[in-house]
Write a protein that holds these residues in place. Structure first.
Motif, PDB file in Angstrom:
ATOM      1  N   ALA A  65       1.297  -1.207  -0.180  1.00  0.00           N
ATOM      2  CA  ALA A  65      -0.220   0.027   0.187  1.00  0.00           C
ATOM      3  C   ALA A  65       0.641   1.416   0.115  1.00  0.00           C
ATOM      4  O   ALA A  65       0.339   2.120  -0.922  1.00  0.00           O
ATOM      5  CB  ALA A  65      -0.631  -0.317   1.343  1.00  0.00           C
ATOM      6  N   PHE A  66       2.167   1.210   0.937  1.00  0.00           N
ATOM      7  CA  PHE A  66       2.658   2.271   1.010  1.00  0.00           C
ATOM      8  C   PHE A  66       3.652   2.713  -0.585  1.00  0.00           C
ATOM      9  O   PHE A  66       3.426   3.350  -0.652  1.00  0.00           O
ATOM     10  CB  PHE A  66       4.145   2.327   1.742  1.00  0.00           C
ATOM     11  N   TRP A  67       3.880   1.959  -0.544  1.00  0.00           N
ATOM     12  CA  TRP A  67       5.067   1.767  -2.196  1.00  0.00           C
ATOM     13  C   TRP A  67       3.905   2.615  -3.904  1.00  0.00           C
ATOM     14  O   TRP A  67       3.842   3.085  -4.740  1.00  0.00           O
ATOM     15  CB  TRP A  67       5.282   0.703  -2.916  1.00  0.00           C
ATOM     16  N   SER A  68       2.302   1.513  -3.928  1.00  0.00           N
ATOM     17  CA  SER A  68       1.530   2.412  -4.123  1.00  0.00           C
ATOM     18  C   SER A  68       1.266   3.399  -4.782  1.00  0.00           C
ATOM     19  O   SER A  68       1.126   3.724  -5.733  1.00  0.00           O
ATOM     20  CB  SER A  68       0.073   1.207  -4.390  1.00  0.00           C
ATOM     21  N   MET A  69       0.911   4.429  -2.796  1.00  0.00           N
ATOM     22  CA  MET A  69       0.923   5.412  -2.991  1.00  0.00           C
ATOM     23  C   MET A  69       2.239   5.811  -3.315  1.00  0.00           C
ATOM     24  O   MET A  69       1.951   7.045  -3.985  1.00  0.00           O
ATOM     25  CB  MET A  69       0.118   5.590  -1.517  1.00  0.00           C
ATOM     26  N   LEU A  70       3.574   5.668  -3.151  1.00  0.00           N
ATOM     27  CA  LEU A  70       4.217   6.315  -3.533  1.00  0.00           C
ATOM     28  C   LEU A  70       4.415   6.897  -4.759  1.00  0.00           C
ATOM     29  O   LEU A  70       5.509   7.479  -5.105  1.00  0.00           O
ATOM     30  CB  LEU A  70       5.494   6.178  -2.794  1.00  0.00           C
ATOM     31  N   ALA A  71       4.203   5.435  -5.697  1.00  0.00           N
ATOM     32  CA  ALA A  71       4.042   5.516  -6.821  1.00  0.00           C
ATOM     33  C   ALA A  71       3.522   5.992  -8.104  1.00  0.00           C
ATOM     34  O   ALA A  71       3.622   7.622  -8.517  1.00  0.00           O
ATOM     35  CB  ALA A  71       4.639   4.037  -7.709  1.00  0.00           C
ATOM     36  N   LEU A 151      -6.717  -4.142   0.912  1.00  0.00           N
ATOM     37  CA  LEU A 151      -7.151  -2.338   1.180  1.00  0.00           C
ATOM     38  C   LEU A 151      -5.613  -2.133   0.239  1.00  0.00           C
ATOM     39  O   LEU A 151      -5.858  -1.255  -0.513  1.00  0.00           O
ATOM     40  CB  LEU A 151      -6.576  -1.801   2.234  1.00  0.00           C
ATOM     41  N   ALA A 152      -4.504  -3.430   0.375  1.00  0.00           N
ATOM     42  CA  ALA A 152      -3.303  -2.954  -0.437  1.00  0.00           C
ATOM     43  C   ALA A 152      -3.492  -3.232  -1.777  1.00  0.00           C
ATOM     44  O   ALA A 152      -3.113  -2.781  -2.748  1.00  0.00           O
ATOM     45  CB  ALA A 152      -2.096  -4.319   0.127  1.00  0.00           C
ATOM     46  N   CYS A 153      -4.327  -4.014  -2.411  1.00  0.00           N
ATOM     47  CA  CYS A 153      -4.830  -4.808  -3.261  1.00  0.00           C
ATOM     48  C   CYS A 153      -5.239  -3.251  -4.029  1.00  0.00           C
ATOM     49  O   CYS A 153      -5.683  -3.291  -4.717  1.00  0.00           O
ATOM     50  CB  CYS A 153      -5.621  -6.271  -3.112  1.00  0.00           C
ATOM     51  N   LEU A 154      -6.287  -2.589  -3.909  1.00  0.00           N
ATOM     52  CA  LEU A 154      -7.267  -1.593  -3.496  1.00  0.00           C
ATOM     53  C   LEU A 154      -5.866  -0.478  -4.216  1.00  0.00           C
ATOM     54  O   LEU A 154      -6.459   0.057  -5.277  1.00  0.00           O
ATOM     55  CB  LEU A 154      -8.422  -1.282  -2.790  1.00  0.00           C
ATOM     56  N   GLN A 155      -5.135  -0.787  -2.758  1.00  0.00           N
ATOM     57  CA  GLN A 155      -4.463   1.029  -3.276  1.00  0.00           C
ATOM     58  C   GLN A 155      -3.313   0.194  -4.689  1.00  0.00           C
ATOM     59  O   GLN A 155      -3.492   1.556  -5.923  1.00  0.00           O
ATOM     60  CB  GLN A 155      -3.460   0.750  -2.503  1.00  0.00           C
ATOM     61  N   HIS A 156      -2.883  -1.032  -5.202  1.00  0.00           N
ATOM     62  CA  HIS A 156      -1.956  -1.587  -5.972  1.00  0.00           C
ATOM     63  C   HIS A 156      -3.156  -0.972  -7.278  1.00  0.00           C
ATOM     64  O   HIS A 156      -2.743  -0.770  -8.280  1.00  0.00           O
ATOM     65  CB  HIS A 156      -1.862  -2.490  -6.388  1.00  0.00           C
TER      66      HIS A 156
END
Length: 171
Positions: A65-71, A151-156
């Motif tokens: 989730a963090f890396w997806s938001m950062l990207a 949640l992480a998959c949704l962010q991705h």
């Protein structure tokens, strides 16, 4: 943004082992000498503080989730020199997340490469195995892993959608 990229770089260098993020990695910033003593020097639940190479779904999902938001954020700035590295790491983290923690039905608490884990696994904080209801056949799942993984998959997916929208606008 630079601070977040610096945190990501440090986390990737310190905790990524090529498969997942280690549960706990010693950074060298803390004095762990009391944990190494036989009696742990009066430390309550010393196992909780010890370095652990265990792969846990919640750590990996939070990182995804963090890396997806950062990207997503770094991709908005055409002059961001960190974007290619961040996006490359994010892609690797996403691929490994599914390979390591999805068992075809649900997200596992412990990674595939470490046997997925059963209820016989020792408690992270006490180091004690709870045996009253444990068996080698009972898989270890937690609701928090299911929730954070989704949640992480949704962010991705949001990142992928943003990238597709950008390509559609450019093309």
């Amino acid at each position: 943004h630079d601070d977040a990229a610096r945190i990501a770089d440090s986390l990737f260098r310190s905790s990524w082992d090529g498969v997942s993020f280690r549960r706990r990695a010693w950074s060298g910033s803390w004095d762990h000498s009391r944990l190494r003593r036989g009696d742990a020097g009066g430390v309550v639940q010393p196992n909780y503080y010890e370095e652990s190479s265990e792969h846990r779904c919640i750590q990996h999902a939070t990182a995804l989730a963090f890396w997806s938001m950062l990207a997503q954020d770094s991709g908005k700035d055409a002059n961001n020199s960190n974007h290619a590295n961040i996006r490359s790491q994010q892609s690797l983290i996403a691929r490994q997340f599914v390979d390591e923690f999805w068992n075809g039905r649900r997200w596992t608490t412990v990674g595939r490469s470490q046997g997925y884990g059963t209820t016989l696994r020792p408690s992270a904080s006490s180091g004690v195995v709870r045996t009253e209801t444990s068996s080698p056949e009972t898989p270890y799942f937690r609701a928090v892993d299911q929730a954070v993984a989704v949640l992480a998959c949704l962010q991705h997916i949001q990142l992928l959608d943003d990238e597709a929208d950008g390509r559609n606008k450019a093309g």
